[in-house]
Motif scaffolding. Structure first.
Motif, PDB file in Angstrom:
ATOM      1  N   ASP A 111     -10.221  18.325  31.325  1.00 22.49           N
ATOM      2  CA  ASP A 111      -9.329  18.196  32.532  1.00 22.49           C
ATOM      3  C   ASP A 111      -8.795  16.881  32.635  1.00 22.49           C
ATOM      4  OD1 ASP A 111      -7.937  18.820  34.747  1.00 22.49           O
ATOM      5  OD2 ASP A 111      -9.746  19.418  36.274  1.00 22.49           O
ATOM      6  N   LEU A 112      -7.601  16.854  32.934  1.00 19.14           N
ATOM      7  CA  LEU A 112      -6.930  15.380  32.640  1.00 19.14           C
ATOM      8  C   LEU A 112      -6.094  15.237  34.107  1.00 19.14           C
ATOM      9  CD1 LEU A 112      -6.869  12.943  30.631  1.00 19.14           C
ATOM     10  CD2 LEU A 112      -4.843  14.042  29.530  1.00 19.14           C
ATOM     11  N   THR A 128       5.328   6.211  30.464  1.00 21.64           N
ATOM     12  CA  THR A 128       5.312   5.728  28.923  1.00 21.64           C
ATOM     13  C   THR A 128       4.113   5.587  28.202  1.00 21.64           C
ATOM     14  OG1 THR A 128       7.756   5.578  29.258  1.00 21.64           O
ATOM     15  CG2 THR A 128       6.432   4.710  27.182  1.00 21.64           C
ATOM     16  N   ILE A 129       3.462   4.631  29.007  1.00 23.35           N
ATOM     17  CA  ILE A 129       1.967   4.131  28.515  1.00 23.35           C
ATOM     18  C   ILE A 129       1.098   5.131  28.793  1.00 23.35           C
ATOM     19  CG2 ILE A 129       0.018   2.430  29.395  1.00 23.35           C
ATOM     20  CD1 ILE A 129       2.044   0.497  30.374  1.00 23.35           C
ATOM     21  N   ILE A 130       1.171   5.916  29.758  1.00 25.39           N
ATOM     22  CA  ILE A 130       0.266   7.192  29.792  1.00 25.39           C
ATOM     23  C   ILE A 130       0.414   7.967  28.473  1.00 25.39           C
ATOM     24  CG2 ILE A 130      -0.355   9.228  31.182  1.00 25.39           C
ATOM     25  CD1 ILE A 130      -0.186   7.466  33.444  1.00 25.39           C
ATOM     26  N   LYS A 131       1.635   8.499  28.414  1.00 24.84           N
ATOM     27  CA  LYS A 131       2.239   9.454  27.521  1.00 24.84           C
ATOM     28  C   LYS A 131       1.842   8.833  25.909  1.00 24.84           C
ATOM     29  CE  LYS A 131       6.081  11.800  25.540  1.00 24.84           C
ATOM     30  NZ  LYS A 131       7.825  11.960  25.656  1.00 24.84           N
ATOM     31  N   ASP A 132       1.989   7.535  25.794  1.00 24.51           N
ATOM     32  CA  ASP A 132       1.596   6.965  24.622  1.00 24.51           C
ATOM     33  C   ASP A 132       0.275   6.996  24.151  1.00 24.51           C
ATOM     34  OD1 ASP A 132       4.218   6.908  24.027  1.00 24.51           O
ATOM     35  OD2 ASP A 132       4.492   4.746  24.231  1.00 24.51           O
ATOM     36  N   SER A 133      -0.589   7.114  25.109  1.00 20.83           N
ATOM     37  CA  SER A 133      -2.040   6.978  24.983  1.00 20.83           C
ATOM     38  C   SER A 133      -2.547   8.161  23.778  1.00 20.83           C
ATOM     39  CB  SER A 133      -2.893   6.986  26.251  1.00 20.83           C
ATOM     40  OG  SER A 133      -2.937   8.019  26.865  1.00 20.83           O
ATOM     41  N   GLU A 134      -3.634   8.136  23.827  1.00 23.60           N
ATOM     42  CA  GLU A 134      -4.387   9.199  22.964  1.00 23.60           C
ATOM     43  C   GLU A 134      -5.097  10.203  23.638  1.00 23.60           C
ATOM     44  OE1 GLU A 134      -6.973   7.528  20.098  1.00 23.60           O
ATOM     45  OE2 GLU A 134      -5.540   6.270  18.976  1.00 23.60           O
ATOM     46  N   LEU A 135      -4.980   9.983  25.101  1.00 21.42           N
ATOM     47  CA  LEU A 135      -5.801  11.027  25.976  1.00 21.42           C
ATOM     48  C   LEU A 135      -4.892  12.215  26.112  1.00 21.42           C
ATOM     49  CD1 LEU A 135      -6.919   8.591  28.651  1.00 21.42           C
ATOM     50  CD2 LEU A 135      -8.207   9.353  26.455  1.00 21.42           C
ATOM     51  N   ARG A 136      -5.367  13.263  25.497  1.00 22.81           N
ATOM     52  CA  ARG A 136      -4.747  14.666  25.775  1.00 22.81           C
ATOM     53  C   ARG A 136      -5.574  15.968  26.228  1.00 22.81           C
ATOM     54  NH1 ARG A 136      -1.380  11.655  24.712  1.00 22.81           N
ATOM     55  NH2 ARG A 136       0.104  11.454  23.273  1.00 22.81           N
ATOM     56  N   ASP A 177     -23.855  20.386  29.155  1.00 20.39           N
ATOM     57  CA  ASP A 177     -24.354  21.744  29.006  1.00 20.39           C
ATOM     58  C   ASP A 177     -23.134  22.594  28.576  1.00 20.39           C
ATOM     59  OD1 ASP A 177     -26.711  21.268  29.899  1.00 20.39           O
ATOM     60  OD2 ASP A 177     -26.012  21.458  32.385  1.00 20.39           O
ATOM     61  N   THR A 178     -21.705  22.326  29.225  1.00 20.97           N
ATOM     62  CA  THR A 178     -20.618  22.998  28.606  1.00 20.97           C
ATOM     63  C   THR A 178     -19.878  22.196  27.722  1.00 20.97           C
ATOM     64  OG1 THR A 178     -19.206  22.054  30.470  1.00 20.97           O
ATOM     65  CG2 THR A 178     -20.279  23.952  30.927  1.00 20.97           C
ATOM     66  N   TYR A 179     -20.388  21.066  27.414  1.00 18.33           N
ATOM     67  CA  TYR A 179     -19.649  20.013  26.257  1.00 18.33           C
ATOM     68  C   TYR A 179     -18.351  19.915  26.773  1.00 18.33           C
ATOM     69  CZ  TYR A 179     -20.475  17.318  22.186  1.00 18.33           C
ATOM     70  OH  TYR A 179     -20.347  16.341  21.467  1.00 18.33           O
ATOM     71  N   LYS A 180     -17.964  19.620  27.838  1.00 14.46           N
ATOM     72  CA  LYS A 180     -16.387  19.221  28.312  1.00 14.46           C
ATOM     73  C   LYS A 180     -16.683  18.141  29.188  1.00 14.46           C
ATOM     74  CE  LYS A 180     -14.920  24.315  28.085  1.00 14.46           C
ATOM     75  NZ  LYS A 180     -14.403  25.256  28.967  1.00 14.46           N
ATOM     76  N   SER A 181     -15.359  17.481  29.321  1.00 13.81           N
ATOM     77  CA  SER A 181     -15.419  16.534  30.316  1.00 13.81           C
ATOM     78  C   SER A 181     -14.049  16.397  30.858  1.00 13.81           C
ATOM     79  CB  SER A 181     -15.315  15.257  29.222  1.00 13.81           C
ATOM     80  OG  SER A 181     -14.038  14.980  28.315  1.00 13.81           O
ATOM     81  N   LEU A 182     -14.361  15.460  31.987  1.00 14.58           N
ATOM     82  CA  LEU A 182     -12.886  15.366  32.976  1.00 14.58           C
ATOM     83  C   LEU A 182     -12.565  13.874  33.019  1.00 14.58           C
ATOM     84  CD1 LEU A 182     -12.244  16.895  36.384  1.00 14.58           C
ATOM     85  CD2 LEU A 182     -12.421  14.470  36.148  1.00 14.58           C
ATOM     86  N   VAL A 183     -11.399  13.457  32.803  1.00 16.71           N
ATOM     87  CA  VAL A 183     -10.735  12.160  33.265  1.00 16.71           C
ATOM     88  C   VAL A 183      -9.993  12.100  34.235  1.00 16.71           C
ATOM     89  CG1 VAL A 183      -9.485  10.205  32.109  1.00 16.71           C
ATOM     90  CG2 VAL A 183     -10.789  11.587  30.679  1.00 16.71           C
ATOM     91  N   HIS A 184     -10.213  11.152  35.253  1.00 17.26           N
ATOM     92  CA  HIS A 184      -9.405  11.233  36.539  1.00 17.26           C
ATOM     93  C   HIS A 184      -9.032   9.669  36.720  1.00 17.26           C
ATOM     94  CE1 HIS A 184      -9.036  12.180  41.106  1.00 17.26           C
ATOM     95  NE2 HIS A 184      -7.733  11.915  40.302  1.00 17.26           N
ATOM     96  N   LEU A 185      -8.010   9.169  36.644  1.00 17.59           N
ATOM     97  CA  LEU A 185      -7.524   7.938  36.853  1.00 17.59           C
ATOM     98  C   LEU A 185      -6.283   8.041  37.797  1.00 17.59           C
ATOM     99  CD1 LEU A 185      -7.502   5.061  36.012  1.00 17.59           C
ATOM    100  CD2 LEU A 185      -5.829   5.387  34.244  1.00 17.59           C
ATOM    101  N   ALA A 186      -6.592   7.478  38.990  1.00 25.17           N
ATOM    102  CA  ALA A 186      -5.588   7.289  40.071  1.00 25.17           C
ATOM    103  C   ALA A 186      -5.109   5.421  40.094  1.00 25.17           C
ATOM    104  CB  ALA A 186      -5.824   7.696  41.403  1.00 25.17           C
ATOM    105  N   MET A 187      -3.938   5.432  40.231  1.00 27.09           N
ATOM    106  CA  MET A 187      -3.324   3.892  40.286  1.00 27.09           C
ATOM    107  C   MET A 187      -2.392   3.700  41.633  1.00 27.09           C
ATOM    108  SD  MET A 187      -1.639   1.309  37.433  1.00 27.09           S
ATOM    109  CE  MET A 187       0.129   2.023  37.420  1.00 27.09           C
TER     110      MET A 187
END
Length: 580
Positions: A111-112, A128-136, A177-187
């Motif tokens: 989840d992103l 653009t900065i978010i899009k160019d990052s490696e986070l997908r 346990d599920t070997y999954k992660s969530l990234v949440h960034l609010a600016m």
């Protein structure tokens, strides 16, 4: 004394006892170089790599800490289930610590969530900065990329004047346990600040002049780019030894006032020289520059040359325009005299020009009154007066001498005169130049150059134009292998070159960079200045080297001219200046 010797013996013995070496081997991370570097930095035992080992008990303790240190160093790159095998053995006087690492699959991003609030929520640069990052989504979790993106967002927000920027939410949740992660960034960017009051500090220059350099007002939104442009414009004026721009942030008023202190350069600069060349004989030269004549920044230049076969005097008075960084007016007087193999004329010129610049684009509008005395190809002396308006457009985007991108530059000039307005001759002349540097590989590029010119004039009036207004070619920057301006129509004396009404020049150059600041070139040039329907191209070819120095690009070429009637068989060319 015996006690002292005993202590000294024990000290040396202890030093020799622990004079072992330590070698650390890390296996399994060959394909994950950044993670490997992080593991090396995190491993306490790695500090002794290829160095003298500590005491055996400390070596064993450091080895026991290694698995935990490795596991923590791998987590930022998404590896939460590594398998680590350790081995510690001693061979002779060398400890060998080996760590076999199987990082296994990295944890994926399930989840992103990215949110941008505040006045900057519509700014494309943040997206653009978010899009160019490696986070997908479904990509491996990389906390290093996350922190890099967050820092980039924060710094860009500050550079654009969002000085109240915050991150109300910034979290990474890992579920092993599920070997999954969530990234949440609010600016939340908050409001964008604007420039405030600008205060100048100068011991000499008029405040009115300095304020004409401003590219901002109190309704302009703040950006570091605007501040940098102002700094560059003031530096480029050649008035100031030092320019200090000190911004302050007023959080209450949401303004950024600027405090600008300028220190003037030395007012006058003079230089003189003496030399000799086969074309013009002994020569004396002098250059005088008044960087500023008054508080309004008016400038004055004098350029003098005195030689056996050539004399020149140029007096130029420059007045800053409405926007001094991009426009100015020149008022000038020029005297030229030449009696060489190539030209025989005397010219007096009074003129004025107005120059406008915007980025790499320059426009020059000028009008000259010329009084020319010269000799025609038949040896006839003439005296011609001309009122010559002209317009020149130049485009120059040279930005990178290490040629990572295309370089394009060009210019077009149109000038003319009419008998109905103060001139003895009707003519219109057009000249266009262009250069393209095209990268082929990282260290190779092709440089193409071309010139074309045409003078629209009645045949009976052609030689009522001074040779200074006709075309000639040959030399360092045109057709190498020939003398400067050594290609054109024949004059009335043997081997004398006279200008032509048409011009065609082309150049092909292959440049190979073989060191950081050095390149080699191979080239072929061709060109002609002529009156007929078709050019009779004179060819030159050769090789050279380029040194990208701090004073400019130093170019040294050796060229062969294939038409002996117009010059030397071999000729050396040395040039210092712009890249192309």
């Amino acid at each position: 004394m015996k006690l002292y010797l005993s202590c000294l013996t024990l000290l040396f013995a202890s030093n020799f006892a622990y004079a072992d070496k330590l070698t650390v081997k890390i296996e399994g991370l060959k394909e994950h170089k950044t993670a490997l570097t992080n593991v090396q930095n995190a491993l306490s035992i790695y500090e002794f790599q290829n160095r003298e080992a500590p005491a055996p008990l400390r070596v064993e303790w450091l080895n026991s800490q290694a698995p935990e240190e490795i596991a923590m160093a791998l987590e930022p790159y998404g590896f939460y289930r590594p398998k680590i095998e350790t081995s510690l053995k001693k061979e002779g006087d060398t400890w060998i610590a080996t760590y076999k690492i199987n990082p296994n699959d990295p944890i994926k991003i399930n989840d992103l969530i990215f949110e941008i609030d505040g006045e900057g929520n519509r700014k494309r640069i943040f997206k653009t900065i978010i899009k160019d990052s490696e986070l997908r989504l479904e990509a491996p979790l990389n906390q290093v990329s996350y922190e890099k993106m967050k820092t980039t967002l924060y710094n860009r927000a500050l550079s654009l004047g969002y000085f109240d920027v915050t991150f109300p939410m910034h979290e990474i949740i890992v579920d092993l346990d599920t070997y999954k992660s969530l990234v949440h960034l609010a600016m939340d960017t908050g409001d964008r600040y604007r420039f405030g009051e600008v205060t100048f500090h100068s011991d000499y220059f008029s405040e009115k002049l300095l304020r004409r350099y401003l590219n901002i007002n109190e309704s302009t939104e703040f950006s570091d780019t605007r501040t940098l442009e102002l700094q560059e414009d003031l530096d480029a004026s050649d008035y100031f030894e030092e320019v200090i721009i000190a911004p302050t942030v007023d959080h209450q008023a949401k303004r950024v006032p600027l405090d600008i202190t300028v220190t003037p350069k030395k007012k006058r600069v003079f230089s003189a020289g003496i030399g000799y060349s086969t074309d013009i004989g002994m020569r004396l030269s002098g250059l005088g520059t008044w960087r500023y004549l008054n508080r309004m920044g008016h400038k004055f230049n004098v350029d003098l040359l005195l030689a056996q076969k050539q004399r020149r005097a140029v007096f130029n008075y420059r007045v800053p325009g409405k926007r001094p960084a991009t426009s100015y007016y020149d008022f000038y007087f020029k005297y030229n005299y030449e009696d060489t193999k190539y030209r025989d004329y005397t010219a007096l010129i009074i003129g004025a020009s107005n120059t406008h610049k915007k980025g790499g684009f320059k426009q020059i509008y000028a009008i000259d009154y010329r009084n020319d005395k010269f000799r025609t190809p038949e040896g006839i002396r003439r005296h011609t007066k001309l009122l010559v308006p002209s317009v020149t457009f130049k485009w120059d985007n040279i930005v990178n001498p290490i040629f990572e991108n295309w370089v394009l530059k060009g210019s077009i000039m149109v000038r003319g005169a009419t008998k109905t307005v103060g001139s003895d001759v009707n003519f219109v002349q057009v000249k266009a130049e262009g250069t393209a540097a095209i990268p082929i590989t990282q260290n190779n590029r092709i440089i193409l150059k071309g010139q074309m010119g045409h003078t629209f004039i009645s045949p009976k009036d052609l030689y009522h134009l001074s040779p200074a207004l006709l075309f000639q070619t040959g030399g360092d920057n045109t057709v190498r292998g020939y003398r400067y301006n050594g290609i054109g129509e024949w004059g009335y004396k043997d081997k004398e070159i006279y200008g032509g009404k048409k011009l065609m020049v082309g150049s092909f150059e292959w440049e190979h960079k073989f060191a950081k600041d050095w390149a080699g070139v191979a080239f072929v040039d061709a060109g002609d200045a002529f009156n007929g329907d078709k050019p009779n191209f004179k060819f030159g070819a050769g090789m050279g080297v380029r040194w990208f120095s701090q004073i400019g690009v130093v170019k040294f070429d050796i060229a062969h001219g294939f038409n002996r009637d117009y010059g030397d068989t071999f000729r050396f060319h040395l040039n210092i200046g712009k890249e192309i």
